[in-house]
Design an enzyme around this catalytic site. Structure first.
Site, PDB file in Angstrom:
ATOM      1  N   PRO A  18      24.979  28.857 -25.700  1.00  0.00           N
ATOM      2  CA  PRO A  18      26.278  28.352 -26.655  1.00  0.00           C
ATOM      3  C   PRO A  18      25.901  26.749 -26.184  1.00  0.00           C
ATOM      4  O   PRO A  18      25.633  26.003 -25.470  1.00  0.00           O
ATOM      5  CB  PRO A  18      27.107  29.052 -25.562  1.00  0.00           C
ATOM      6  CG  PRO A  18      27.351  29.119 -24.325  1.00  0.00           C
ATOM      7  CD  PRO A  18      25.184  29.761 -24.571  1.00  0.00           C
ATOM      8  N   MET A  19      25.787  26.421 -27.919  1.00  0.00           N
ATOM      9  CA  MET A  19      25.934  25.288 -28.114  1.00  0.00           C
ATOM     10  C   MET A  19      27.051  24.969 -28.994  1.00  0.00           C
ATOM     11  O   MET A  19      26.708  25.209 -30.243  1.00  0.00           O
ATOM     12  CB  MET A  19      24.605  25.111 -28.406  1.00  0.00           C
ATOM     13  CG  MET A  19      23.675  23.721 -27.227  1.00  0.00           C
ATOM     14  SD  MET A  19      22.307  24.012 -27.743  1.00  0.00           S
ATOM     15  CE  MET A  19      21.441  24.243 -28.409  1.00  0.00           C
ATOM     16  N   GLN A  72      31.374  33.783 -26.235  1.00  0.00           N
ATOM     17  CA  GLN A  72      31.556  32.930 -25.899  1.00  0.00           C
ATOM     18  C   GLN A  72      33.242  32.463 -25.844  1.00  0.00           C
ATOM     19  O   GLN A  72      33.393  31.584 -26.298  1.00  0.00           O
ATOM     20  CB  GLN A  72      30.943  32.092 -25.277  1.00  0.00           C
ATOM     21  CG  GLN A  72      31.296  31.310 -23.982  1.00  0.00           C
ATOM     22  CD  GLN A  72      30.593  30.153 -23.265  1.00  0.00           C
ATOM     23  OE1 GLN A  72      30.547  29.443 -24.484  1.00  0.00           O
ATOM     24  NE2 GLN A  72      29.929  30.054 -22.515  1.00  0.00           N
ATOM     25  N   CYS A 102      31.651  23.743 -19.789  1.00  0.00           N
ATOM     26  CA  CYS A 102      32.394  22.467 -20.558  1.00  0.00           C
ATOM     27  C   CYS A 102      32.838  21.203 -19.259  1.00  0.00           C
ATOM     28  O   CYS A 102      33.427  21.875 -18.916  1.00  0.00           O
ATOM     29  CB  CYS A 102      32.325  22.930 -21.597  1.00  0.00           C
ATOM     30  SG  CYS A 102      33.071  21.943 -23.462  1.00  0.00           S
ATOM     31  N   LYS A 141      29.317  31.819 -17.159  1.00  0.00           N
ATOM     32  CA  LYS A 141      28.421  30.862 -17.694  1.00  0.00           C
ATOM     33  C   LYS A 141      29.126  29.447 -16.317  1.00  0.00           C
ATOM     34  O   LYS A 141      30.363  28.898 -16.889  1.00  0.00           O
ATOM     35  CB  LYS A 141      27.912  30.054 -18.972  1.00  0.00           C
ATOM     36  CG  LYS A 141      27.523  29.125 -18.916  1.00  0.00           C
ATOM     37  CD  LYS A 141      26.639  28.999 -20.391  1.00  0.00           C
ATOM     38  CE  LYS A 141      25.310  27.580 -20.392  1.00  0.00           C
ATOM     39  NZ  LYS A 141      25.915  26.525 -20.720  1.00  0.00           N
ATOM     40  N   ASN A 202      19.221  27.713 -16.235  1.00  0.00           N
ATOM     41  CA  ASN A 202      19.969  26.907 -17.490  1.00  0.00           C
ATOM     42  C   ASN A 202      19.519  25.882 -16.414  1.00  0.00           C
ATOM     43  O   ASN A 202      20.432  24.843 -16.431  1.00  0.00           O
ATOM     44  CB  ASN A 202      21.399  27.241 -18.211  1.00  0.00           C
ATOM     45  CG  ASN A 202      21.611  26.366 -19.268  1.00  0.00           C
ATOM     46  OD1 ASN A 202      22.201  25.397 -18.853  1.00  0.00           O
ATOM     47  ND2 ASN A 202      20.411  26.114 -20.062  1.00  0.00           N
ATOM     48  N   GLY A 203      18.671  24.675 -17.551  1.00  0.00           N
ATOM     49  CA  GLY A 203      19.206  23.637 -18.199  1.00  0.00           C
ATOM     50  C   GLY A 203      17.517  22.680 -17.856  1.00  0.00           C
ATOM     51  O   GLY A 203      16.273  23.191 -16.986  1.00  0.00           O
ATOM     52  N   ASP A 204      17.637  22.116 -18.426  1.00  0.00           N
ATOM     53  CA  ASP A 204      16.349  21.143 -18.692  1.00  0.00           C
ATOM     54  C   ASP A 204      14.665  22.139 -19.330  1.00  0.00           C
ATOM     55  O   ASP A 204      13.389  21.541 -18.405  1.00  0.00           O
ATOM     56  CB  ASP A 204      15.485  20.203 -17.739  1.00  0.00           C
ATOM     57  CG  ASP A 204      16.543  19.764 -17.587  1.00  0.00           C
ATOM     58  OD1 ASP A 204      17.738  19.591 -18.584  1.00  0.00           O
ATOM     59  OD2 ASP A 204      16.356  18.454 -16.023  1.00  0.00           O
ATOM     60  N   ARG A 227      19.816  23.058 -25.573  1.00  0.00           N
ATOM     61  CA  ARG A 227      18.721  21.418 -26.726  1.00  0.00           C
ATOM     62  C   ARG A 227      18.026  21.370 -26.593  1.00  0.00           C
ATOM     63  O   ARG A 227      16.892  21.037 -27.864  1.00  0.00           O
ATOM     64  CB  ARG A 227      18.820  19.965 -25.299  1.00  0.00           C
ATOM     65  CG  ARG A 227      20.718  19.466 -25.197  1.00  0.00           C
ATOM     66  CD  ARG A 227      20.640  18.694 -24.675  1.00  0.00           C
ATOM     67  NE  ARG A 227      19.983  19.232 -22.925  1.00  0.00           N
ATOM     68  CZ  ARG A 227      19.892  18.638 -21.692  1.00  0.00           C
ATOM     69  NH1 ARG A 227      19.888  17.236 -22.231  1.00  0.00           N
ATOM     70  NH2 ARG A 227      19.279  18.914 -20.629  1.00  0.00           N
TER      71      ARG A 227
HETATM   72  C1  FMN Z   1      25.849  19.955 -28.128  1.00  0.00           C
HETATM   73  C2  FMN Z   1      25.787  20.942 -27.042  1.00  0.00           C
HETATM   74  C3  FMN Z   1      26.505  21.593 -26.980  1.00  0.00           C
HETATM   75  C4  FMN Z   1      26.759  22.596 -25.983  1.00  0.00           C
HETATM   76  N1  FMN Z   1      28.318  23.610 -26.023  1.00  0.00           N
HETATM   77  C5  FMN Z   1      28.534  24.766 -25.284  1.00  0.00           C
HETATM   78  C6  FMN Z   1      29.298  26.161 -24.748  1.00  0.00           C
HETATM   79  O1  FMN Z   1      29.620  25.962 -26.170  1.00  0.00           O
HETATM   80  N2  FMN Z   1      29.492  26.624 -24.639  1.00  0.00           N
HETATM   81  C7  FMN Z   1      28.399  26.393 -23.336  1.00  0.00           C
HETATM   82  O2  FMN Z   1      28.707  27.044 -22.244  1.00  0.00           O
HETATM   83  N3  FMN Z   1      27.590  24.825 -22.750  1.00  0.00           N
HETATM   84  C8  FMN Z   1      27.341  24.298 -23.923  1.00  0.00           C
HETATM   85  N4  FMN Z   1      26.979  23.901 -23.812  1.00  0.00           N
HETATM   86  C9  FMN Z   1      25.761  23.469 -23.050  1.00  0.00           C
HETATM   87  C10 FMN Z   1      24.615  24.004 -22.907  1.00  0.00           C
HETATM   88  O3  FMN Z   1      24.940  25.504 -22.628  1.00  0.00           O
HETATM   89  C11 FMN Z   1      23.284  24.002 -21.488  1.00  0.00           C
HETATM   90  O4  FMN Z   1      24.242  24.563 -20.634  1.00  0.00           O
HETATM   91  C12 FMN Z   1      23.151  23.061 -21.540  1.00  0.00           C
HETATM   92  O5  FMN Z   1      22.828  21.492 -22.549  1.00  0.00           O
HETATM   93  C13 FMN Z   1      21.925  22.458 -20.592  1.00  0.00           C
HETATM   94  O6  FMN Z   1      20.723  23.562 -20.937  1.00  0.00           O
HETATM   95  P1  FMN Z   1      19.502  22.761 -21.901  1.00  0.00           P
HETATM   96  O7  FMN Z   1      18.869  21.673 -20.178  1.00  0.00           O
HETATM   97  O8  FMN Z   1      18.487  23.753 -21.984  1.00  0.00           O
HETATM   98  O9  FMN Z   1      20.430  21.336 -22.919  1.00  0.00           O
HETATM   99  C14 FMN Z   1      26.722  22.429 -24.087  1.00  0.00           C
HETATM  100  C15 FMN Z   1      25.810  21.404 -24.703  1.00  0.00           C
HETATM  101  C16 FMN Z   1      24.946  20.791 -25.805  1.00  0.00           C
HETATM  102  C17 FMN Z   1      23.840  19.615 -25.902  1.00  0.00           C
END
Ligand code: FMN
Length: 319
Positions: A18-19, A72, A102, A141, A202-204, A227
């Protein structure tokens, strides 16, 4: 690799995170086309649904062609969160997910998102209420912990499992880190060793090789990408191919890039109207064009466009 969460069998274990502001319906449709196995809506406030805030409608819309999608929710009141989840669960959602990760001050200062990790008792109350009232699988999450002095992902995962939650997703950073530093994949491994329910790492994950490495280093069941998918829905097809065959496919060629940007814009316009849809495309375009020659002047020009025709002509002539 297949993944089963509750009674739902996913096509594969690659997951779009989710983003907020990114994973709306148009973007999800593009990720689904690239083979993504599960996607999440942007986070939606349970209270906003309760008060019938009009902004929640578009956030909660899911089309049949993108299923399975998890809804979510975020919130901190066990009664409100679980009542709202029970009210909306008959919608087209595979799971109800609750956000406990969050880091945004507005959310954390309200005791929501990652603030919940500081209060395991409240986590238990929320998850117990959710699992009791919701028929669909409930997932959660969260992060590694709130800060370096409060690293409790394993504790939260155990609570989730004991409450009957069907899967957990773990982002290997603390709230204090926001998105900086490196994600700690070892915490994902520790969670995986501590519980029997599926664990989503999750992460990176920015490349197919990262995905393979996370699987290997943590033993997690699912791989969640945030991302790394921005401006890059192909990460799902490329990663699937790499995990299945060991062959690394190249990035899309210019024609495919152009075609995807234009289709993304059309979907945004269909979903949000011409003005808002094209505004939304500004950030997506900046992600799609990272590293392309002359991309900053293209971005400047796209930021001035207000019609589909101008947008189309710019993309056709400048990419
Ligand atoms: C722009 C943005 C918005 C996000 N919005 C949410 C969200 O609505 N809900 C959530 O659980 N995590 C949210 N996240 C966190 C991501 O789901 C994820 O946990 C975090 O970016 C790490 O993963 P990555 O390294 O693949 O980016 C958001 C992250 C970004 C960058």
């Amino acid at each position: 690799m297949k993944l089963k969460i509750g009674n739902v069998e996913l096509e594969n274990n690659l997951i779009l995170a989710p983003m907020a502001g990114v994973t709306d319906l148009p973007f999800r449709l593009l990720c689904k086309e690239q083979g993504c196995g599960l996607m999440y809506t942007e986070m939606v406030s349970a209270k906003a649904i309760l008060y019938k805030n009009r902004n929640t409608g578009p956030l909660m819309e899911v089309r049949p062609e993108e299923e399975p999608v998890a809804l979510q929710l975020f919130g901190s009141d066990p009664e409100i969160v679980s009542d709202i989840a029970a009210q909306v669960e008959d919608g087209p959602y595979a799971f109800i997910d609750i956000n406990m990760g969050c880091p945004v001050p507005k959310i954390v200062n309200n005791g929501e998102g990652s603030a919940l990790m500081k209060n395991p008792k409240l986590v238990e109350e929320i998850l117990t209420a959710l699992v009791k009232k919701v028929k669909k699988p409930v997932t959660v999450k969260f992060r590694k912990g709130f800060d370096d002095d409060h690293i409790n992902a394993v504790e939260i995962a155990r609570i989730a499992e004991s409450c009957g939650v069907s899967a957990v997703a773990v982002h290997g950073r603390t709230r204090a880190q926001f998105y900086s530093g490196k994600a700690d994949w070892d915490i994902i491994r520790q969670v995986k060793e501590a519980v029997k329910i599926p664990v989503i790492g999750n992460g990176d994950i920015f490349t197919p090789e990262d995905a393979k490495r996370m699987l290997y280093e943590t033993g997690c069941d699912g791989l969640m990408i945030a991302r790394g998918a921005k401006g890059n829905p192909w990460i799902f097809s490329r990663t699937l191919h790499y995990l299945e065959t060991g062959e690394l496919l190249g990035p899309p060629d210019k024609e495919e890039l152009k075609e995807t940007i234009l289709r993304h814009a059309q979907l945004q316009i269909q979903f949000k109207g011409e003005y808002l849809g094209l505004c939304e495309m500004r950030k997506h375009l900046s992600w799609y064009t990272v590293g392309l020659p002359h991309s900053s002047s293209l971005r400047n020009d796209v930021n001035q466009t207000e019609t589909w025709e101008d947008f189309y002509n710019l993309i056709q002539s400048r990419i």
